[in-house]
Design a protein around this motif. Structure first.
Motif, PDB file in Angstrom:
ATOM      1  N   MET A   1       0.781  -1.235   0.144  1.00  0.00           N
ATOM      2  CA  MET A   1      -0.046  -0.157  -0.051  1.00  0.00           C
ATOM      3  C   MET A   1       0.882   1.139  -0.157  1.00  0.00           C
ATOM      4  N   SER A   4       1.250   6.754   3.253  1.00  0.00           N
ATOM      5  CA  SER A   4       0.482   7.775   3.720  1.00  0.00           C
ATOM      6  C   SER A   4       1.065   8.995   3.738  1.00  0.00           C
ATOM      7  N   ASP A 327      -9.586  -2.729   4.545  1.00  0.00           N
ATOM      8  CA  ASP A 327      -8.524  -2.449   3.433  1.00  0.00           C
ATOM      9  C   ASP A 327      -8.886  -2.343   2.128  1.00  0.00           C
ATOM     10  N   VAL A 328      -9.841  -3.491   1.865  1.00  0.00           N
ATOM     11  CA  VAL A 328     -10.601  -3.417   0.351  1.00  0.00           C
ATOM     12  C   VAL A 328     -11.169  -2.287   0.211  1.00  0.00           C
ATOM     13  N   ARG A 331      -8.805   0.546  -0.539  1.00  0.00           N
ATOM     14  CA  ARG A 331      -8.187   0.617  -1.982  1.00  0.00           C
ATOM     15  C   ARG A 331      -9.338   1.105  -2.917  1.00  0.00           C
ATOM     16  N   GLN A 332     -10.412   0.894  -2.715  1.00  0.00           N
ATOM     17  CA  GLN A 332     -11.482   1.410  -3.607  1.00  0.00           C
ATOM     18  C   GLN A 332     -11.809   2.708  -3.539  1.00  0.00           C
ATOM     19  N   CYS A 334      -9.652   4.969  -3.368  1.00  0.00           N
ATOM     20  CA  CYS A 334      -8.396   5.511  -4.120  1.00  0.00           C
ATOM     21  C   CYS A 334      -7.651   6.573  -2.992  1.00  0.00           C
ATOM     22  N   PRO A 336      -5.642   6.288  -0.596  1.00  0.00           N
ATOM     23  CA  PRO A 336      -4.021   6.081  -0.699  1.00  0.00           C
ATOM     24  C   PRO A 336      -3.364   6.742  -1.746  1.00  0.00           C
ATOM     25  N   VAL A 337      -3.872   6.700  -2.943  1.00  0.00           N
ATOM     26  CA  VAL A 337      -3.512   7.397  -3.949  1.00  0.00           C
ATOM     27  C   VAL A 337      -3.193   8.929  -3.809  1.00  0.00           C
ATOM     28  N   ASP A 340      -0.496   9.270  -1.330  1.00  0.00           N
ATOM     29  CA  ASP A 340       1.009   9.017  -1.785  1.00  0.00           C
ATOM     30  C   ASP A 340       1.461  10.402  -2.537  1.00  0.00           C
TER      31      ASP A 340
END
Length: 653
Positions: A1, A4, A327-328, A331-332, A334, A336-337, A340
């Motif tokens: 992942m 953050s 966690d799923v 990710r859905q 987005c 964390p994107v 980042d």
């Protein structure tokens, strides 16, 4: 992942703390070895202050109901296990809200009444009057109390249309932007003008400042936001709705307040929020992703930015995922994107800038301190040659040597008038610099501009008045540069003469460069030009708005002048400190030489003993030089480890 933003900021905080500790150790070592002169001490103080007070501001800008507060909850406050900033349906944050940490202020929420807009003081001036703010103490260990207290930033009040007009929320020339009128003819406006939240959140303690702004109407009515706070943010997150894309009011905010010629494109991120509204049980994941990609492409085209700068997320689902540790879903969402990109891009860039400034300061400091050590080495070498020449000589020769040293000392003391003359010319020219950059000159310029803006009716000549004001400000900086060049030439000539006459090793420090401050003035001018077009002619016709605009401008320009003065003062202190250090070392050298001769004349073994002492002192100076290199090399090398080497960082920086 992806790493953050919180983790990236933690790493930045750790680096700053380690650097500050090393800086403190260096200062103590310099003091212990009598190397901490005024110039070196000033450099250390500036480095320590810059390191301690360095802030990283992230501004969230959008129209109402785009999910800014929810995004702030998801990015920074999910650890509380609930929403902290109010984020219910409809309008939530009604006033600009800053979150930060000041150790000298207890945890609290401070609120500035909206009625202060009726008075001439700028927002920065109100900050200096804490008694005018409503204050609510906060319990950072009680998330429920914290969230309840912060709901006050969403408060509104009802006023008449005339009151709304006076407060800047009603414009007859733009009726589509005016608030709704109720059955009694009243309109709703924010209760508060500005909110300051001071809490000991781990990220805020490390220097993060979060700015939440509440929509186009509020942004346009508060000049300090668009000419000061938002332009100085290290990252601006512009939020849109994934379901609506770029609306007319979104585009107005982007064009009028976020994009200027001076805008750093890497400091602007566009976030398409609420992608969960596109999640459809009747559509496949691939179809949903196609819709999202289409919205990203359309948004990028409309705003004129690369598609990579548009990130699609769901703040609400991201917050839920963090709280429930799903966690799923995370990710859905987005989220964390976005973290980042914020973490590696903004933090990597900010840390690189700070580390580069530290490196420059440490390198200059090492040069100044190294010169003092070299002076001591040279003096010891001269003493050694002097004493070796006395080996095997009789008492008369030794007595003659003492008389010669005394005569040299007397001649050196008589030369003090020349050194005093250098100081006098230096200070006279510096006074001219201080007068040009002083508060009175800027105050006079702002008064002239204010007189133009406060003329009745439409200000048709206001652009010319602005242009002339900024031309004069740039001219003042050019005059300062010329004076600095004159001072530098005088220092170079004087130092060359003193070096030749007294064997000094004086080297003028690099003169301050006013070009970067002139560039800052250019940036401020461009930020203000948005208020001078026909679209804002009616706003400028309001005396209270024009007055707030000039006061906001004054605050920003005063900061630039103060920064320029600080550079001039450091340059001046560095030059004077060099002269003081070499004068002090030369006087000590005379005293040591006479003391050595007296000891030799009183004891037969005194000469060899003194030669041995000088050898020991010479070895100690070599060790001191090596230690200085070790202490400063770590600090210089620290900037190499300051920048996280990642693909995202390379792209953004």
């Amino acid at each position: 992942m992806a790493t953050s933003f919180n983790e990236q900021f933690d790493q930045h905080g750790t680096w700053r703390r380690e650097f500050a500790l090393r800086l403190k150790l260096l200062a103590e070592w310099l003091k212990d070895h009598e190397l901490l002169d005024a110039g070196v001490e000033e450099r250390l103080l500036r480095l320590e202050t810059q390191l301690r007070s360095d802030k990283v501001m992230v501004a969230f800008v959008a129209e109402f109901s785009r999910g800014k507060s929810e995004m702030i909850n998801a990015l920074f406050f999910a650890g509380y296990g609930r929403r902290i900033m109010p984020a219910s349906a409809g309008r939530t944050t009604m006033c600009p809200t800053e979150m930060g940490y000041d150790a000298d202020v207890p945890p609290c929420l401070r609120l500035l009444p909206i009625e202060t807009r009726l008075q001439p003081q700028a927002l920065m001036e109100w900050r200096m009057a804490p008694e005018k703010w409503a204050r609510i103490d906060l319990d950072v260990n009680n998330p429920m109390q914290l969230a309840k207290a912060l709901e006050k930033v969403a408060e509104t009040r009802k006023v008449t249309q005339d009151e709304a007009r006076a407060l800047g929320f009603w414009h007859a020339q733009a009726p589509e932007d005016n608030p709704m009128v109720d059955a009694q003819g009243m309109v709703e406006v924010p209760r508060w003008r500005h909110a300051l939240i001071n809490i000991a959140h781990p990220l805020l303690k490390q220097g993060l400042v979060i700015l939440d702004t509440p929509g186009l109407n509020a942004i346009g009515a508060e000049p300090e936001l668009t000419v000061s706070l938002i332009p100085q943010a290290h990252a601006v997150v512009f939020m849109l709705g994934a379901d609506t894309g770029v609306t007319k009011s979104d585009l107005s905010i982007w064009r009028e307040h976020l994009i200027t010629e001076s805008t750093d494109p890497d400091a602007r991120l566009v976030v398409l929020n609420k992608i969960d509204t596109l999640w459809d049980a009747l559509s496949t994941p691939a179809q949903i992703q196609t819709q999202i990609d289409r919205q990203r492409t359309s948004t990028a085209d409309i705003l004129g930015i690369p598609k990579e700068r548009v990130i699609a997320v769901s703040a609400q689902k991201g917050l839920v995922a963090k709280v429930t540790e799903d966690d799923v879903l995370l990710r859905q969402s987005c989220l964390p994107v976005l973290e980042d990109v914020l973490g590696h891009g903004m933090m990597g860039k900010r840390q690189k800038i700070l580390a580069s400034a530290m490196k420059g300061g440490i390198t200059d400091l090492r040069g100044e301190t190294g010169r003092v050590i070299n002076i001591r080495k040279r003096d010891l070498t001269e003493q050694m040659l002097e004493l070796q020449s006395l080996q095997g000589k009789n008492a008369n020769v030794i007595k003659h040597m003492r008389n010669r040293i005394s005569q040299e000392q007397a001649e050196f003391d008589q030369g003090g008038a020349k050194i005093h003359a250098v100081r006098s010319v230096h200070l006279r020219l510096l006074r001219d610099v201080f007068n040009i950059l002083g508060a009175s000159v800027l105050k006079k310029e702002m008064a002239l501009l204010s007189d133009t803006l406060l003329q009745k009716g439409l200000k048709l000549g206001v652009k010319r008045a602005y242009s002339e004001t900024f031309d004069r400000l740039r001219g003042n900086l050019q005059r300062v540069q010329s004076l600095c060049a004159e001072i530098q030439s005088m220092l170079e000539a004087s130092f060359t003469s003193l070096n030749a006459e007294y064997g000094f090793s004086l080297q003028p420090p690099v003169e301050p460069d006013m070009a970067r401050f002139s560039a800052d003035v250019d940036t401020v001018e461009r930020n203000h030009l948005q208020y001078l077009g026909l679209g804002n002619a009616f706003k400028l016709a309001q005396p209270e708005f024009a007055d707030r605009l000039v006061r906001a401008l004054s605050t920003r320009l005063r900061n630039i002048h103060e920064a320029a003065l600080a550079d001039v003062e450091l340059w001046s202190k560095s030059a004077a400190a060099q002269l003081d250090a070499q004068l002090r070392e030369r006087r000590r050298n005379f005293a040591r030489r006479i003391e050595a001769i007296d000891r030799i004349s009183q004891a037969a073994g005194g000469l060899e003993d003194r030669i041995n002492e000088i050898n020991q002192q010479s070895n100690a100076l070599n060790e001191m030089d090596a230690k200085l290199m070790e202490l400063t090399s770590y600090l210089v090398a620290a900037q190499q480890s300051a920048k996280p080497a990642t693909k995202v960082d390379v792209e953004l920086v």
